[in-house]
Design an enzyme around this catalytic site. Sequence first.
Site, PDB file in Angstrom:
ATOM      1  CG  HIS A  85      -1.975  -1.006   1.164  1.00 29.18           C
ATOM      2  ND1 HIS A  85      -2.694  -1.081   0.093  1.00 29.18           N
ATOM      3  CD2 HIS A  85      -2.441  -2.047   2.205  1.00 29.18           C
ATOM      4  CE1 HIS A  85      -3.673  -2.111   0.481  1.00 29.18           C
ATOM      5  NE2 HIS A  85      -3.257  -2.566   1.628  1.00 29.18           N
ATOM      6  CG  ASP A 137      -5.136 -10.026   3.227  1.00 24.24           C
ATOM      7  OD1 ASP A 137      -4.854 -10.752   2.048  1.00 24.24           O
ATOM      8  OD2 ASP A 137      -5.052  -8.920   3.288  1.00 24.24           O
ATOM      9  CG  HIS A 182      -6.860  -5.229   1.988  1.00 27.36           C
ATOM     10  ND1 HIS A 182      -6.526  -6.221   2.764  1.00 27.36           N
ATOM     11  CD2 HIS A 182      -8.053  -4.760   2.274  1.00 27.36           C
ATOM     12  CE1 HIS A 182      -7.402  -6.546   3.845  1.00 27.36           C
ATOM     13  NE2 HIS A 182      -8.419  -5.441   3.428  1.00 27.36           N
ATOM     14  CG  ASP A 222      -3.304  -8.368   0.783  1.00 30.90           C
ATOM     15  OD1 ASP A 222      -2.189  -8.605   1.638  1.00 30.90           O
ATOM     16  OD2 ASP A 222      -4.037  -7.957   0.846  1.00 30.90           O
TER      17      ASP A 222
END
Length: 343
Positions: free
Chosen positions: A160, A285, A198, A196
């Site tokens: 990120h 995740d 996200h 991931d």
Amino acid sequence: MKTVFSDLQLSHSPKHEISDGELKPAVEIPSRAEIVLKTVQERGVGDVVSPETFGARPVRRIHAPDYVDFLESFWGHWSGAGRKGEAFPFVWPIRSLRPDPAPAHIDGLLGRYSMDAGTPIGEHTYSAATASAHTALTAAKLVHEGERSAFGLCRPPGHHAGIDFFGGYCFFNNAAIAAQWLRDHGATRVAILDVDYHHGNGTQAIFYERSDILFLSIHADPTQEYPYFLGHADETGEHAGTGFTRNWPLPIGTTWEKYSEVLDDASRWLLVYRPDYLIVSLGLDCFEHDPISGFRFKSDDFFWLGQRLSYVGVPTVFLMEGGYAVDALGTNCVNVLEGFEGG
């Protein structure tokens, strides 16, 4: 497969985060790395080695000098201003506000260099993030020197983080730093596959106008999930990078059966691109019991994920990103690595 890890990465130890409008216990905590390391050792995946020191240049090849300087000097300014405890930003220069000139006040600087209020900075954040970047670089170097694969047990994570901002628990973009290092050491093309839950907004933005780094991401639909403002299917790159970014946003509740179909599509892109190296941003995740995610992987599904990735047939660097169901995190991570090794 060798695993790279430094105990310095455990020194970043946030106690809280702001999420869902509340101050909650942090989920990006040192035990994430500790359980993965323990499982790697118990299941005999391979040797665990310490990262080499690469100096400041590889990080600054990706991140803006003023941003790196901010992280390096932050704690001195924070404590010098009489602040105690973890640092959270609370104001940002959005839209009609100006990001420049840079504020002199520490709270203004926090807002200038951050993307969310859920990523606290502590006394040891900079040293841990630097060690995490060097972990990624060492894993890349191992593969560059002839290993079929290597695992960088990176913490804090990185995908990120942008050129000049932190967020999503990330401070330095480990995958981007490793990819640039491989390019600087002779690779013609490098691919990054982000699995991931996200979207890896920082990685995408860093390479969005480049054709020498292919960025592929499979993730939760950003209309419903963090980071909300990037990761849509129509984002495919710009200028020289047109066509070298590809996103597969998937609905909350996605299972391995549906995900695997999309992974096959991403793998075809890799086979066409024919990278010299593949970097996998290994978020874990997607697990059904992850506390901040909404996909429905079971632990065995991570083995099949690793096996599918082995079919690409290029030297591969695994770098740990998210995954917050701590009790299962070691099992899920090692399942990927073993699936790859046996595939």
